[in-house]
Enzyme design. Sequence first.
Site, mmCIF file in Angstrom:
data_model
loop_
_atom_site.group_PDB
_atom_site.id
_atom_site.type_symbol
_atom_site.label_atom_id
_atom_site.label_comp_id
_atom_site.label_asym_id
_atom_site.label_seq_id
_atom_site.Cartn_x
_atom_site.Cartn_y
_atom_site.Cartn_z
ATOM 1 C CB CYS A 111 7.969 1.193 -7.302
ATOM 2 S SG CYS A 111 8.673 -0.658 -7.341
ATOM 3 C CD GLU A 134 7.638 -2.991 -0.222
ATOM 4 O OE1 GLU A 134 7.977 -1.840 -0.783
ATOM 5 O OE2 GLU A 134 7.857 -3.681 0.528
ATOM 6 C CG ASN A 158 4.597 -1.172 -11.749
ATOM 7 O OD1 ASN A 158 3.907 -1.848 -11.031
ATOM 8 N ND2 ASN A 158 5.481 -0.476 -11.643
ATOM 9 C CD GLU A 204 5.665 -6.917 -1.297
ATOM 10 O OE1 GLU A 204 4.703 -7.888 -1.127
ATOM 11 O OE2 GLU A 204 5.820 -6.331 -2.146
HETATM 12 P P1 NAD Z 1 -2.864 2.998 -7.135
HETATM 13 O O1 NAD Z 1 -2.476 3.236 -5.647
HETATM 14 O O2 NAD Z 1 -3.669 3.745 -8.151
HETATM 15 O O3 NAD Z 1 -3.581 1.656 -7.124
HETATM 16 C C1 NAD Z 1 -2.931 0.184 -6.804
HETATM 17 C C2 NAD Z 1 -4.259 -0.732 -6.371
HETATM 18 O O4 NAD Z 1 -4.869 -0.194 -5.321
HETATM 19 C C3 NAD Z 1 -5.210 -0.986 -7.580
HETATM 20 O O5 NAD Z 1 -5.382 -2.432 -7.269
HETATM 21 C C4 NAD Z 1 -6.448 -0.132 -6.921
HETATM 22 O O6 NAD Z 1 -7.675 -0.617 -7.575
HETATM 23 C C5 NAD Z 1 -6.181 -0.200 -5.586
HETATM 24 N N1 NAD Z 1 -6.982 0.887 -4.881
HETATM 25 C C6 NAD Z 1 -7.110 2.127 -5.336
HETATM 26 N N2 NAD Z 1 -7.801 2.727 -4.274
HETATM 27 C C7 NAD Z 1 -7.914 1.837 -3.211
HETATM 28 C C8 NAD Z 1 -8.530 2.087 -1.793
HETATM 29 N N3 NAD Z 1 -8.875 3.267 -1.546
HETATM 30 N N4 NAD Z 1 -8.431 1.070 -1.166
HETATM 31 C C9 NAD Z 1 -8.135 -0.061 -1.667
HETATM 32 N N5 NAD Z 1 -7.329 -0.335 -2.696
HETATM 33 C C10 NAD Z 1 -7.389 0.638 -3.659
HETATM 34 O O7 NAD Z 1 -1.406 2.419 -8.002
HETATM 35 P P2 NAD Z 1 -1.031 2.287 -9.470
HETATM 36 O O8 NAD Z 1 -1.318 3.411 -10.278
HETATM 37 O O9 NAD Z 1 -1.670 1.238 -9.759
HETATM 38 O O10 NAD Z 1 0.550 1.771 -9.475
HETATM 39 C C11 NAD Z 1 1.309 2.860 -9.494
HETATM 40 C C12 NAD Z 1 2.055 2.878 -8.167
HETATM 41 O O11 NAD Z 1 2.550 1.804 -7.663
HETATM 42 C C13 NAD Z 1 3.390 4.044 -8.233
HETATM 43 O O12 NAD Z 1 3.508 4.783 -7.187
HETATM 44 C C14 NAD Z 1 4.540 2.945 -7.848
HETATM 45 O O13 NAD Z 1 5.711 3.364 -7.626
HETATM 46 C C15 NAD Z 1 3.879 2.128 -7.122
HETATM 47 N N6 NAD Z 1 4.560 0.727 -6.981
HETATM 48 C C16 NAD Z 1 5.243 0.298 -5.893
HETATM 49 C C17 NAD Z 1 6.016 -0.768 -5.817
HETATM 50 C C18 NAD Z 1 6.723 -1.218 -4.863
HETATM 51 O O14 NAD Z 1 7.249 -2.279 -4.630
HETATM 52 N N7 NAD Z 1 7.061 -0.361 -3.874
HETATM 53 C C19 NAD Z 1 5.793 -1.606 -6.851
HETATM 54 C C20 NAD Z 1 5.006 -1.352 -8.047
HETATM 55 C C21 NAD Z 1 4.323 -0.130 -8.152
#
Ligand code: NAD
Length: 506
Positions: free
Chosen positions: A293, A259, A162, A473
């Site tokens: 997020c 995060e 995102n 961060e």
């Molecule tokens: P996601 O957890 O599905 O994927 C995030 C990343 O992790 C991707 O690159 C994915 O390929 C990788 N991944 C997935 N499974 C994995 C595993 N088992 N081991 C290692 N890597 C793995 O999240 P998403 O759908 O891409 O993003 C949305 C989420 O991110 C929401 O929950 C949002 O709140 C959160 N987010 C948090 C922040 C923050 O700073 N707190 C910022 C942006 C988004």
Amino acid sequence: MNSIIYQNLGMAETHKNYIDGLWQDAATGATFKDINPARNADVIGNFPESGVEDVDDAVRAARHAFKKWSRRPAPERGDILRRIGDLLTERKSELAFQMTREMGKPFFETKGDVQEAIDTAYYAGTETRRLFGRTVPSEMPNKFNMSLRRPIGVCGVITAWNFPVAVPTWKMFPALACGNTIVFKPSEMAPHSGALLVQIMADAGVPPGVLNLVQGSANAGRALVEHPDVNLVSFTGSTVTGSKIGETCGRMHKRLSLEMGGKNPMIVLADADLDLVIDGLVWGAFGTTGQRCTATSRLIVHEDVHDELVENLRQRAVALKLGYGNDDDTEMGPVINQAAMDKIQSYMDIAKDEGAEILTGGKPASGEGLDDGFFFEPTILTGVTPEMRVAKEEIFGPVLSVLSISSYEEAVQVANNIEFGLSSSLYTSDVTTAFKAMHDIEAGITYINGPTIGAEAHMPFGGVKGTGNGHREGGWEVFDFYSETKTVYVDYSGQLQKAQIDNVDD
Ligand code: NAD
């Protein structure tokens, strides 16, 4: 359509990983397809579906490059970071255009995403001249005590889609500033933005092997986390994924920054300036189509102003112009994919079953320019109570849950009744209440008289409870995460001095 014309509709380019300074295919040759969420026929490209072998190559390159990079004077590394900032500035519109095309948020938002990366580059570049240690008086004579920073090693950077440029730079720029090397795995939903960022960093002079890009999905991420030669993992994504990564890193004693998700409250008290609130609410709840997020996903509003505020919000929500984010008049873009559409739709049924009311929205948007993309109507759920799932779970779409309260104390209790703790906001004209809230709300970030979004690159960013694991961060704190403290004692007394023994009279 803004000034950059992209003519590649339907012609899929094949992209590569970037390992040790070379663009190369995945070892198996497998690829995955990346499409425009607003115009599904627009195929952005095919990207390597990497596995263990590719990750292994990338980690080896990063390990090899670490020796030289970590010994380079930090201000020299800073010079490269500033050049990255210059190139990002030059290519801002081009990068923002491609980002919008890939992940959907409007062009004015993706320009902000790039700007955050620019700010982070210049900030981290400058910090390379301020990677302070400390000198501290010794308890012994003729002895000098100090602490200094050392880089940690190879960093695995895994990110969500995102903020596909800003968030990776929050991790990679301070990591590079501190002398670490990197293997970066962007989200499989935003591989193109990741690749363009890496190209810019390489063009700015980041040496081969110092930064490596491995595209792919969970498998590639898992291989990176599990690789024994990766010393540090920095992850942004869902709480479910972060928990799995946390288990592995705990077992392998890796330094880890998580995060994760949010369910961010905006508290509006009866003395709030409602005109100010409404602008903040529209931006907080529906900016980035609610896929931040830090999105405002819970409105906790005093009963005295509930009806007026909700009606004003409804009028603003239905008037939002949905569309392709690279069209000039678009205010809200699509959600990322069909799975997101399905998830959001499922929460509409959950809301109804639990007794909430869908005041507006609640279904896919249709009409001119919307039928070939993942568009969901801006949605307001009213009559939500704290125990409902729509009050507690992250939906990650343009959905706002409205909860009515009758006092500040109740508002704080409702705000804190949640597993997450990223961002929060309070609207009030009473300074005493504002200062109380700064301490009372359980969240990493609190905005007073502003919505839950609006982080600045030089301020710490991160959450408590289910959102994070205690690191930040951005800001000055991130440099502590990407460096290890070494304590040094220099004894120039010419004799053995025993601390806690020689200098204590029993
Ligand atoms: P996601 O957890 O599905 O994927 C995030 C990343 O992790 C991707 O690159 C994915 O390929 C990788 N991944 C997935 N499974 C994995 C595993 N088992 N081991 C290692 N890597 C793995 O999240 P998403 O759908 O891409 O993003 C949305 C989420 O991110 C929401 O929950 C949002 O709140 C959160 N987010 C948090 C922040 C923050 O700073 N707190 C910022 C942006 C988004």
